[in-house]
Design an enzyme around this catalytic site. Structure first.
Site, short mmCIF file in Angstrom:
data_model
loop_
_atom_site.label_atom_id
_atom_site.label_comp_id
_atom_site.label_asym_id
_atom_site.label_seq_id
_atom_site.Cartn_x
_atom_site.Cartn_y
_atom_site.Cartn_z
N HIS A 86 1.51 5.03 0.84
CA HIS A 86 2.37 5.99 1.55
C HIS A 86 2.22 5.87 3.07
CE1 HIS A 86 -1.07 8.97 1.42
NE2 HIS A 86 -0.54 9.36 2.57
N ASP A 222 -2.30 4.02 -4.79
CA ASP A 222 -1.78 4.27 -3.45
C ASP A 222 -2.44 3.39 -2.38
OD1 ASP A 222 -0.54 5.37 -1.27
OD2 ASP A 222 -0.96 7.45 -1.79
N SER A 652 -5.68 10.01 5.12
CA SER A 652 -5.08 9.06 4.18
C SER A 652 -5.40 7.65 4.61
CB SER A 652 -3.57 9.23 4.15
OG SER A 652 -3.25 10.20 3.22
N1 ARG Z 1 -0.21 14.39 -0.26
C1 ARG Z 1 -0.55 13.15 0.38
C2 ARG Z 1 -0.58 13.35 1.89
O1 ARG Z 1 -0.60 14.42 2.35
C3 ARG Z 1 0.36 12.06 -0.04
C4 ARG Z 1 1.74 12.14 0.51
C5 ARG Z 1 2.64 11.02 0.15
N2 ARG Z 1 3.13 11.08 -1.21
C6 ARG Z 1 4.21 11.78 -1.63
N3 ARG Z 1 4.49 11.77 -2.89
N4 ARG Z 1 4.96 12.48 -0.83
O2 ARG Z 1 -0.09 12.72 2.74
N1 GLU Z 2 -2.11 12.38 2.04
C1 GLU Z 2 -2.77 12.86 3.21
C2 GLU Z 2 -2.53 11.94 4.41
O1 GLU Z 2 -1.52 11.31 4.50
C3 GLU Z 2 -4.20 13.08 2.91
C4 GLU Z 2 -4.27 14.22 2.05
C5 GLU Z 2 -4.84 15.41 2.72
O2 GLU Z 2 -4.13 16.13 3.41
O3 GLU Z 2 -6.04 15.58 2.53
O4 GLU Z 2 -3.29 11.91 5.34
#
Ligand code: ARG
Ligand code: GLU
Length: 717
Positions: A86, A222, A652
């Protein structure tokens, strides 16, 4: 008996202490005995010098800021980087077309020649950091207003940055820590030639999509691979075909041994922002005013975009990244409200504040300094919330996250200003080029019917949720006939039509500004900007400065109030270390989540009827044949694991490191029950989610047939 009892009590206390100890995002340069003792107790075998040193190669030299908001780490002496899928998503998307759809099918360079350049993508190394608090604080005094103070700090920071850059040729940034009670200078080196090496198909790299996002059990592969290229002498250079792979001072060896419950893990990365020291009023406005409204807005948007994406594969590609971006915070906000409620967070903060207040009253000087803080906060927050919400609505409805054509039109303000100020023709021509390239990427991913639906829905939401004094002029003058007005805007504006906009830019002359100002989308954008400049921006700025003043004092007071305890500074997108242990958790009564997922779970989720759960045939075959190579464990292929590391957005792509300093995973998310950790950490619910590095290796080798890449890594078997 009494002795036994007290020793039980003691060990209980230690246990509790140990549990809570995993909260915290520590400054690598300042890791002290307190941290190292805990880390050693939890199993870590190395020293603070191994993590951060300016005298020898250390782990910090293998961790970079990837792009603008992620972390990545080096895994080979030839500049190979791993980060999340991502995080690489935009780059992968930019190389994708319906013919070469790398998002859908994945991409693997089969030699260095095939690695793909990504203009604009950078990685940033931390060379060193330095405490500059004293120098900054000589420029401020207690008689300054919040705004004066902010200006003085900004000016001195810029000075330090410029001096440092001039002296070293490196990038320099000064950042506040502990709400402006401490300042650090960060000296950074930025590399600009970063090429895409590999990415699994989205059905693996984004498996589970937004359905599983922020949740455990998780089965997402990922990750994506990039390589840093350097010019002469390993130094940064703009992209050039003959640049050579960068040779880092340090890179992470990769362990094939995996993780087990109780294992020590450490994460080094760039957490973006946390708010652990805010007063209860802050939680209140978020939970009661701001989040619920923003959630509503985004629910509408997501439904509209989703309908478009389901109906047309082209729209799916065009809107995939936008959808993911919108949905990500939307879902986290919901989780935060839930988590904070379950924690009884407001009450906890209030109890803490009660004790704090008592403490301030114990001493006349303290009372003088800190005694009225909470009362001032109480007065400030409702007003602050009102302006913050208005500003959020403007962004969510008209600009950054809102109706796309209005947002695009807004960028043309620069052209109007330049022309009206009779700027040089050169300058204007340059701006025209900038706008052209913006329009190019805009229209690649643009669908008018989707955008028009967004516009109508969002403006309606704006009208119902904002007071009249925050209406832009055009809305006011069309009141009662908004429907007609909206039709007119999207019927007449050129900003929904690529040919028209390019035609306009190609033939741009000063006289053409008149036409631009008459364009209804432009006119609306300009109205909204005026509204912001007149009625929202200045007030919000004043309130924010006032809040910053209180925040700084309250933080200083809390540091005193908690003397003897170690308080870490809130995240501010600087490099931090967080440590913890691999561990499952109990999300609900009687339910226990194990620490690890495997490929079996991917296969269990497989469902052709749900887009997020399509499993590629080849992966099924590898599963059926149990063809896991040296990466599997007891007939299973591990996929993800959770641990108690305190992480947030920006983390991330961060390396997850074991007791020996080897890479065992790549951080990519947090579990739903614990996403309120940005505001309040709960050690038995907060878990970070990582990709098991063995799954990445398995995919590179067995799935992609790009096993040649493993040769440059240092694998510990
Ligand atoms: N929750 C993760 C973060 O905050 C992954 C985000 C990307 N993935 C998604 N399905 N939107 O960035
Ligand atoms: N998916 C998040 C990022 O892009 C990390 C997840 C979180 O917020 O801990 O940094």
């Amino acid at each position: 008996m009494k002795k036994l009892f007290s020793s039980i009590l003691l060990s209980l206390l230690i246990a509790v202490h140990l549990l809570r100890a995993d909260e915290g995002m520590w400054i690598p340069m300042l890791l002290d005995q307190f941290n190292i003792d805990i880390m050693h107790r939890e199993g870590f075998r190395l020293t603070a010098e191994d993590i951060y040193s300016i005298n020898k190669a250390s782990m910090k030299d293998a961790v970079v800021i990837f792009g603008g908001g992620c972390t990545a780490e080096l895994i080979s002496p030839d500049g190979l980087l791993i980060t999340n899928h991502h995080c690489g998503y935009r780059s992968i998307q930019r190389h994708s077309t319906l013919e070469h759809d790398y998002l859908t099918h994945g991409f693997w360079a089969m030699s260095r020649k095939e690695e793909l350049p990504n203009p604009g993508l950078t990685v940033t190394f931390l060379k060193r950091m330095e405490d500059v608090t004293e120098r900054i604080l000589t420029k401020v005094n207690d008689n300054m207003t919040g705004e004066e103070r902010a200006r003085a700090v900004r000016e001195e920071s810029r000075k330090i940055e410029q001096e440092t850059s001039k002296r070293t040729g490196l990038k320099a940034v000064v950042k506040p820590f502990y709400m402006g009670n401490q300042y650090f200078l960060l000296v950074q080196k930025v590399y600009r030639d970063v090429r895409l090496v590999g990415a699994p198909p989205s059905a693996i790299g984004k498996f589970g999509g937004d359905t599983d996002n922020w949740m455990w059990p998780r089965h997402t592969g990922d990750f994506s691979l990039f390589r840093i290229y350097a010019g002469k002498e390993n130094e940064p250079a703009a992209y050039a075909e003959d640049n050579q792979p960068y040779h880092p001072d340090y890179f992470f060896p990769i362990s094939l041994k995996g993780v087990h419950p109780g294992d020590f893990t450490m994460i080094i990365g760039y957490p973006g922002s946390t708010y652990e020291y805010v007063p209860s009023y802050h939680l209140k406005i978020l939970m009661q005013d701001i989040y619920p409204k923003l959630i509503d807005l985004r629910t509408k948007k997501l439904n509209i975009i989703n309908a478009g994406m389901s109906a047309d594969p082209k729209i799916r590609i065009q809107y995939a990244a936008k959808y993911a971006g919108l949905s990500n915070s939307w879902k986290r906000w919901k989780g935060e409200i839930r988590g904070l409620n379950k924690l009884n967070a407001i009450q906890r903060k209030q109890d803490y504040e009660y004790r704090f207040l008592q403490w301030t009253h114990e001493d006349p000087q303290r009372k003088e300094k800190y005694g009225s803080l909470l009362a001032e906060y109480r007065k400030l927050y409702p007003e602050y919330s009102r302006y913050l919400l208005a500003s959020d609505f403007i962004n969510e409805v008209f600009f950054r996250y809102g109706a796309e054509a209005i947002h695009l039109a807004h960028y043309f303000t620069s052209l109007v200003e330049m022309t009206e100020q009779q700027a040089d023709k050169d300058k204007i021509d340059k701006e025209v080029e900038v706008l052209k390239s913006r329009c190019e990427s805009f229209f690649r991913d643009y669908n008018k019917p989707v955008d028009e639906k967004l516009f109508v829905a969002l403006v309606n939401m704006y009208e119902t949720n904002m007071p009249r004094e925050f209406y832009p002029l055009s809305l006011l003058s069309w009141q009662g006939k908004t429907g007609k007005y909206m039709q007119r805007v999207y019927g007449k504006t050129m900003f929904v039509d690529s040919a028209k906009v390019f035609g306009y830019l190609d033939g741009f002359t000063a006289a053409a500004v008149k036409k631009l100002k008459k364009d209804p989308a432009y006119a609306l954008a300009a109205d909204v900007q005026r509204l912001y400049d007149d009625k929202i921006g200045p007030e919000l700025q004043r309130l924010t400065a006032e809040k910053n003043r209180l925040d700084r004092l309250y933080m200083a007071a809390q540091l005193e109030f908690n003397k003897g305890k170690h308080l870490y500074p809130d995240a501010n997108f600087t490099m931090r270390v967080t440590y913890g242990q691999v561990r499952g958790y109990e999300p609900r009564d009687a339910v226990y989540y194990r620490f690890q997922t495997t490929l079996n779970g991917v296969i269990e989720k497989d469902n052709p009827a749900i887009y997020d759960y399509h499993v590629p045939e080849k992966l099924k075959t590898l599963f059926r044949e149990k063809d896991f190579g040296p990466y599997g464990e007891n007939d299973r292929m591990p996929v993800c694991f959770i641990a108690t590391n305190h992480t947030t957005g920006g983390n991330s792509g961060s390396p997850v490191i074991d007791a020996n300093g080897y890479l065992v995973g790549v951080n990519f998310d947090r579990a739903w029950e614990g996403v309120m950790s940005d505001l309040m950490f709960n050690p038995d619910q907060c878990r970070n989610i990582s990709l098991d590095i063995r799954y990445a290796l398995f995919l590179i080798d067995k799935y992609a047939g790009a096993g040649y890449l493993l040769k440059e890594m240092k694998l510990i078997r």
